[in-house]
Design a protein around this motif. Structure first.
Motif, PDB file in Angstrom:
ATOM      1  N   UNK A  12      68.367 -24.232  26.803  1.00 39.70           N
ATOM      2  CA  UNK A  12      69.348 -24.361  27.879  1.00 39.70           C
ATOM      3  C   UNK A  12      68.659 -24.547  29.232  1.00 39.70           C
ATOM      4  N   UNK A  13      67.570 -23.811  29.455  1.00 37.51           N
ATOM      5  CA  UNK A  13      66.830 -23.941  30.714  1.00 37.51           C
ATOM      6  C   UNK A  13      66.282 -25.351  30.868  1.00 37.51           C
ATOM      7  N   UNK A  14      65.626 -25.842  29.809  1.00 37.52           N
ATOM      8  CA  UNK A  14      65.030 -27.180  29.886  1.00 37.52           C
ATOM      9  C   UNK A  14      66.122 -28.243  30.017  1.00 37.52           C
ATOM     10  N   UNK A  15      67.226 -28.062  29.270  1.00 35.99           N
ATOM     11  CA  UNK A  15      68.320 -29.037  29.341  1.00 35.99           C
ATOM     12  C   UNK A  15      68.900 -29.096  30.747  1.00 35.99           C
ATOM     13  N   UNK A  16      69.114 -27.930  31.370  1.00 37.52           N
ATOM     14  CA  UNK A  16      69.697 -27.933  32.705  1.00 37.52           C
ATOM     15  C   UNK A  16      68.704 -28.463  33.734  1.00 37.52           C
ATOM     16  N   UNK A  17      67.415 -28.162  33.536  1.00 40.47           N
ATOM     17  CA  UNK A  17      66.389 -28.721  34.412  1.00 40.47           C
ATOM     18  C   UNK A  17      66.415 -30.246  34.363  1.00 40.47           C
ATOM     19  N   UNK A  18      66.457 -30.803  33.164  1.00 40.23           N
ATOM     20  CA  UNK A  18      66.483 -32.258  33.009  1.00 40.23           C
ATOM     21  C   UNK A  18      67.762 -32.858  33.598  1.00 40.23           C
ATOM     22  N   UNK A  19      68.886 -32.189  33.345  1.00 38.61           N
ATOM     23  CA  UNK A  19      70.159 -32.678  33.885  1.00 38.61           C
ATOM     24  C   UNK A  19      70.136 -32.708  35.408  1.00 38.61           C
ATOM     25  N   UNK A  20      69.615 -31.633  36.022  1.00 39.62           N
ATOM     26  CA  UNK A  20      69.566 -31.598  37.481  1.00 39.62           C
ATOM     27  C   UNK A  20      68.512 -32.546  38.029  1.00 39.62           C
ATOM     28  N   UNK A  21      67.449 -32.766  37.267  1.00 38.70           N
ATOM     29  CA  UNK A  21      66.455 -33.739  37.693  1.00 38.70           C
ATOM     30  C   UNK A  21      67.098 -35.113  37.852  1.00 38.70           C
ATOM     31  N   UNK A  22      67.881 -35.518  36.849  1.00 38.07           N
ATOM     32  CA  UNK A  22      68.586 -36.790  36.953  1.00 38.07           C
ATOM     33  C   UNK A  22      69.673 -36.774  38.003  1.00 38.07           C
ATOM     34  N   UNK A  23      70.442 -35.688  38.041  1.00 36.64           N
ATOM     35  CA  UNK A  23      71.602 -35.637  38.931  1.00 36.64           C
ATOM     36  C   UNK A  23      71.206 -35.567  40.399  1.00 36.64           C
ATOM     37  N   UNK A  24      70.276 -34.680  40.740  1.00 37.45           N
ATOM     38  CA  UNK A  24      69.903 -34.534  42.142  1.00 37.45           C
ATOM     39  C   UNK A  24      69.056 -35.708  42.610  1.00 37.45           C
ATOM     40  N   UNK A  25      68.307 -36.300  41.689  1.00 43.60           N
ATOM     41  CA  UNK A  25      67.644 -37.551  42.039  1.00 43.60           C
ATOM     42  C   UNK A  25      68.655 -38.637  42.351  1.00 43.60           C
ATOM     43  N   UNK A  26      69.725 -38.683  41.561  1.00 44.76           N
ATOM     44  CA  UNK A  26      70.793 -39.655  41.793  1.00 44.76           C
ATOM     45  C   UNK A  26      71.491 -39.399  43.118  1.00 44.76           C
TER      46      UNK A  26
END
Length: 200
Positions: A12-26
Motif C-alpha cells: 500500500x505504501x509503495x502503491x500510494x507513493x507511485x500514485x502520488x508520484x504520477x499525480x503530483x507530477x501531473x
C-alpha cells in the motif's frame, strides 16, 4: 499473519507513493503539457484545467458509491489508476492529434482521483483498528515523497529529452505500477469476514 499484513502494508505504501508520484507530477506540469500540446493562450489553458477537477469530483462520488454498493475495494481502487495509466500511454501515439491528445490528457488527469476514497478504506480491511490508524499516517507520510519525486523526474525528463514522450511514459508507468500493486493485494469482502478476523 503479521508478516503477511506487513507485506500488504508495504504494498500500500509503495502503491500510494507511485500514485502520488504520477499525480503530483501531473498537477505541477499539466499546464505545460496542455500549453505545449495545444498552443492555446494561458487563459484557455486555465479554463481547460477545470475539466480534470470536474472529472475527479464525479469519479470520486460515483466510484465510492459503486464500491459501497458492491462491497468491493481492490478493483475499485486499482481500476481508476490503470485507466489513468492507459490514457497517458495513449497520449504518446496520439500527441499530434490535438482533440484526441487533449481528451486523453484531461481524462487521465481526472480519472486518478476516483481511486482515492476507496484506497483509504483498504487498511481497515486488513488490519485491526489501532494498526490501521497508525498505517494511515505511515502510508501518507512516506508516500508524500512522491510529491517531490514526480515533478523532479518529469522536469529532468523534459530537460534531457526536450519532448513530452518520456514524461507521459513515466506517468503511465507510475499509475499502472500502482494499480497493479493494489490488484496484487489479497483482501476479502468485509461483509463476508467474521468480526475479529479482519486482522488475520
Amino acid at each position: 499473519m503479521e508478516a503477511f499484513s506487513d507485506l500488504r502494508t508495504l504494498r500500500l505504501i509503495v502503491a500510494y507513493f507511485l500514485a502520488l508520484t504520477g499525480a503530483l507530477g501531473t498537477i505541477y506540469w499539466i499546464p505545460t503539457f496542455v500549453k505545449r500540446l495545444s498552443g492555446f493562450s494561458d487563459r484557455a489553458v486555465t479554463s481547460l484545467l477545470i475539466i480534470p477537477a470536474l472529472i475527479g469530483i464525479a469519479g470520486m462520488l460515483a466510484n465510492g458509491w459503486h464500491s459501497d454498493r458492491r462491497s468491493e475495494r481492490r478493483l475499485h481502487s486499482a481500476i481508476p489508476l490503470l485507466i489513468a495509466g492507459v490514457m497517458y500511454g495513449l497520449l504518446i501515439p496520439a500527441r499530434h492529434d490535438l482533440p484526441l491528445a487533449m481528451s486523453f490528457l484531461l481524462l487521465g488527469s481526472g480519472f486518478f482521483y476516483a481511486f482515492l476514497p476507496v484506497f483509504w478504506s483498504i487498511p481497515t480491511m486488513i488490519l485491526c483498528e489501532s494498526a490501521a490508524a497508525a498505517t494511515f499516517g505511515l502510508i501518507n507520510s512516506v508516500a508524500q515523497l512522491g510529491g517531490f519525486a514526480g515533478p523532479y523526474v518529469i522536469g529532468f525528463l523534459n530537460d534531457r529529452t526536450h519532448s513530452l514522450i518520456a514524461s507521459f511514459g513515466f506517468i503511465a508507468l507510475a499509475y499502472v505500477a500502482a494499480g497493479s500493486l493494489i490488484l496484487s493485494l489479497k483482501i476479502r469482502d468485509p461483509l463476508q469476514v467474521p468480526e475479529g478476523s479482519m486482522s488475520g
